[in-house]
Design a protein around this motif. Sequence first.
Motif, PDB file in Angstrom:
ATOM      1  N   PRO A 165       0.532  15.984  -8.837  1.00 35.69           N
ATOM      2  CA  PRO A 165       0.730  16.660  -7.551  1.00 35.69           C
ATOM      3  C   PRO A 165       2.225  16.769  -7.252  1.00 35.69           C
ATOM      4  N   PRO A 166       2.612  17.560  -6.277  1.00 36.10           N
ATOM      5  CA  PRO A 166       4.026  17.628  -5.880  1.00 36.10           C
ATOM      6  C   PRO A 166       4.551  16.256  -5.457  1.00 36.10           C
ATOM      7  N   VAL A 167       5.844  16.062  -5.588  1.00 34.56           N
ATOM      8  CA  VAL A 167       6.469  14.790  -5.227  1.00 34.56           C
ATOM      9  C   VAL A 167       6.230  14.499  -3.746  1.00 34.56           C
ATOM     10  N   GLY A 168       5.838  13.260  -3.448  1.00 36.88           N
ATOM     11  CA  GLY A 168       5.602  12.857  -2.066  1.00 36.88           C
ATOM     12  C   GLY A 168       4.191  13.094  -1.591  1.00 36.88           C
ATOM     13  N   VAL A 169       3.358  13.732  -2.411  1.00 36.56           N
ATOM     14  CA  VAL A 169       1.957  13.966  -2.055  1.00 36.56           C
ATOM     15  C   VAL A 169       1.139  12.743  -2.486  1.00 36.56           C
ATOM     16  N   VAL A 170       0.418  12.145  -1.543  1.00 30.54           N
ATOM     17  CA  VAL A 170      -0.270  10.871  -1.766  1.00 30.54           C
ATOM     18  C   VAL A 170      -1.765  11.108  -1.944  1.00 30.54           C
ATOM     19  N   PRO A 171      -2.367  10.527  -2.981  1.00 26.47           N
ATOM     20  CA  PRO A 171      -3.823  10.592  -3.112  1.00 26.47           C
ATOM     21  C   PRO A 171      -4.487   9.923  -1.899  1.00 26.47           C
ATOM     22  N   LEU A 172      -5.434  10.629  -1.293  1.00 25.27           N
ATOM     23  CA  LEU A 172      -6.089  10.143  -0.074  1.00 25.27           C
ATOM     24  C   LEU A 172      -7.592  10.059  -0.309  1.00 25.27           C
ATOM     25  N   GLU A 196      10.340   9.699   3.442  1.00 25.92           N
ATOM     26  CA  GLU A 196       9.954  10.208   2.126  1.00 25.92           C
ATOM     27  C   GLU A 196      10.156   9.174   1.031  1.00 25.92           C
ATOM     28  N   ASP A 197      11.232   8.350   1.136  1.00 21.74           N
ATOM     29  CA  ASP A 197      11.475   7.380   0.076  1.00 21.74           C
ATOM     30  C   ASP A 197      10.427   6.277   0.050  1.00 21.74           C
ATOM     31  N   VAL A 198       9.726   6.071   1.160  1.00 20.01           N
ATOM     32  CA  VAL A 198       8.613   5.129   1.178  1.00 20.01           C
ATOM     33  C   VAL A 198       7.338   5.827   0.699  1.00 20.01           C
ATOM     34  N   ARG A 199       7.137   7.065   1.134  1.00 15.55           N
ATOM     35  CA  ARG A 199       5.928   7.778   0.766  1.00 15.55           C
ATOM     36  C   ARG A 199       5.826   8.002  -0.745  1.00 15.55           C
ATOM     37  N   VAL A 200       6.966   8.202  -1.417  1.00 18.69           N
ATOM     38  CA  VAL A 200       6.912   8.413  -2.872  1.00 18.69           C
ATOM     39  C   VAL A 200       6.538   7.139  -3.607  1.00 18.69           C
ATOM     40  N   ASP A 201       6.643   5.989  -2.938  1.00 21.22           N
ATOM     41  CA  ASP A 201       6.268   4.710  -3.554  1.00 21.22           C
ATOM     42  C   ASP A 201       4.832   4.323  -3.267  1.00 21.22           C
ATOM     43  N   LEU A 202       4.076   5.204  -2.602  1.00 23.10           N
ATOM     44  CA  LEU A 202       2.672   4.913  -2.323  1.00 23.10           C
ATOM     45  C   LEU A 202       1.793   5.339  -3.485  1.00 23.10           C
ATOM     46  N   SER A 209     -12.378   4.725   8.552  1.00 25.87           N
ATOM     47  CA  SER A 209     -12.583   5.202   9.919  1.00 25.87           C
ATOM     48  C   SER A 209     -11.213   5.489  10.519  1.00 25.87           C
ATOM     49  N   ALA A 210     -11.215   5.965  11.756  1.00 28.74           N
ATOM     50  CA  ALA A 210      -9.939   6.262  12.411  1.00 28.74           C
ATOM     51  C   ALA A 210      -9.161   4.992  12.741  1.00 28.74           C
ATOM     52  N   GLU A 211      -9.815   3.824  12.715  1.00 34.20           N
ATOM     53  CA  GLU A 211      -9.148   2.563  13.047  1.00 34.20           C
ATOM     54  C   GLU A 211      -8.851   1.716  11.813  1.00 34.20           C
ATOM     55  N   ASP A 212      -9.157   2.228  10.636  1.00 31.53           N
ATOM     56  CA  ASP A 212      -9.028   1.403   9.428  1.00 31.53           C
ATOM     57  C   ASP A 212      -8.339   2.178   8.315  1.00 31.53           C
ATOM     58  N   VAL A 213      -7.033   2.333   8.452  1.00 28.18           N
ATOM     59  CA  VAL A 213      -6.217   3.010   7.440  1.00 28.18           C
ATOM     60  C   VAL A 213      -5.504   1.957   6.605  1.00 28.18           C
ATOM     61  N   THR A 214      -5.582   2.120   5.299  1.00 27.39           N
ATOM     62  CA  THR A 214      -4.941   1.185   4.378  1.00 27.39           C
ATOM     63  C   THR A 214      -4.102   1.967   3.380  1.00 27.39           C
ATOM     64  N   LEU A 215      -2.882   1.475   3.148  1.00 30.56           N
ATOM     65  CA  LEU A 215      -1.987   2.085   2.169  1.00 30.56           C
ATOM     66  C   LEU A 215      -1.787   1.100   1.017  1.00 30.56           C
ATOM     67  N   THR A 216      -1.577   1.635  -0.174  1.00 27.44           N
ATOM     68  CA  THR A 216      -1.313   0.798  -1.335  1.00 27.44           C
ATOM     69  C   THR A 216      -0.021   1.252  -1.983  1.00 27.44           C
ATOM     70  N   LEU A 217       0.917   0.297  -2.166  1.00 30.38           N
ATOM     71  CA  LEU A 217       2.188   0.605  -2.809  1.00 30.38           C
ATOM     72  C   LEU A 217       2.014   0.632  -4.324  1.00 30.38           C
ATOM     73  N   GLU A 218       2.964   1.229  -5.007  1.00 32.08           N
ATOM     74  CA  GLU A 218       2.902   1.332  -6.466  1.00 32.08           C
ATOM     75  C   GLU A 218       2.867  -0.040  -7.135  1.00 32.08           C
ATOM     76  N   ASP A 219       3.464  -1.043  -6.506  1.00 31.50           N
ATOM     77  CA  ASP A 219       3.460  -2.385  -7.107  1.00 31.50           C
ATOM     78  C   ASP A 219       2.180  -3.150  -6.793  1.00 31.50           C
ATOM     79  N   GLY A 220       1.217  -2.510  -6.123  1.00 30.32           N
ATOM     80  CA  GLY A 220      -0.051  -3.149  -5.823  1.00 30.32           C
ATOM     81  C   GLY A 220      -0.137  -3.780  -4.451  1.00 30.32           C
ATOM     82  N   THR A 221       0.963  -3.803  -3.707  1.00 32.45           N
ATOM     83  CA  THR A 221       0.953  -4.391  -2.375  1.00 32.45           C
ATOM     84  C   THR A 221       0.090  -3.553  -1.432  1.00 32.45           C
ATOM     85  N   THR A 222      -0.771  -4.228  -0.668  1.00 34.24           N
ATOM     86  CA  THR A 222      -1.641  -3.548   0.291  1.00 34.24           C
ATOM     87  C   THR A 222      -0.999  -3.584   1.675  1.00 34.24           C
TER      88      THR A 222
END
Length: 267
Positions: A165-172, A196-202, A209-222
């Motif tokens: 995908p384009p740079v900065g586009v995160v799989p959702l 953007e420099d954080v988003r590219v590391d996701l 749900s609308a109250e339960d959003v979770t992000l995962t970093l490239e190093d595996g950090t949740t």
Amino acid sequence: MSRSGTTTSDRAGGGSSRAGVERRRPAARRRSRRDTPADRRRRLLLRGGVATAVLGLLAWLLWGSPVLAVADVRVDGAGTLTAAEVVDVAGIAEGTPLLRVDVDAAEARVARLPQVAGVEVTRGWPRSVVVTVVERVPVAEVEESGTRSLVDADGVLFDTVTGYPPVGVVPLEVADPGPEDPATRAALAALVVLPEDVRVDLADARATSAEDVTLTLEDGTTVLWGSAEEAGAKADALVALLGQLQAGNLAPADTIDVSTPSAVVLR
């Protein structure tokens, strides 16, 4: 003995007679120049004919003449779309008099392209039309039935993607992606607010749900994000923590909880 010539009285009388003639002549000339009703009608008809001819010429120039007809359709703002694609969908034929170009209809046709967030069609006198498009900017990608689609900040799925995908586009990952889905909107609110420099590391983002959003970093950090509320404060807290972790000022953590940005938890 009498002398030939005129007497004083004769000269005076003669002068008076000539003056009378001179006084009468201007009046006669004025009478000869006086318009008759027929003259006025002819003049009005002439003026009306000239005005009609001028208006007819202007109407022809604007509505039927090739002098002010479309010779070029220019496209501004296209990125993923090609100018040829936009011109083809706009449906503005070369040679169409500019005044007869239906700009509203052309805008409606271009707006139906999935990649287009906004469009404006304007006449560029004397012989061009300008189509200005604003394309959707991808923020995330979602997968449904094996098809990967780009998603903009409003949750609109507007294009398919293969490969990277384009740079900065995160799989959702959401159950029902789309602009009306609360979970989709909450996840996108988190992605949009991050630098953007954080988003590219996701590595990815998920929302059950609308109250339960979770992000995962490239190093595996949740990163436990929570809801879309206080998104700006959560982003600031996460950026500050990542800076501290990279500098070695904090011990590495498997989970960063910024769901309450005033009381961040690392574990």
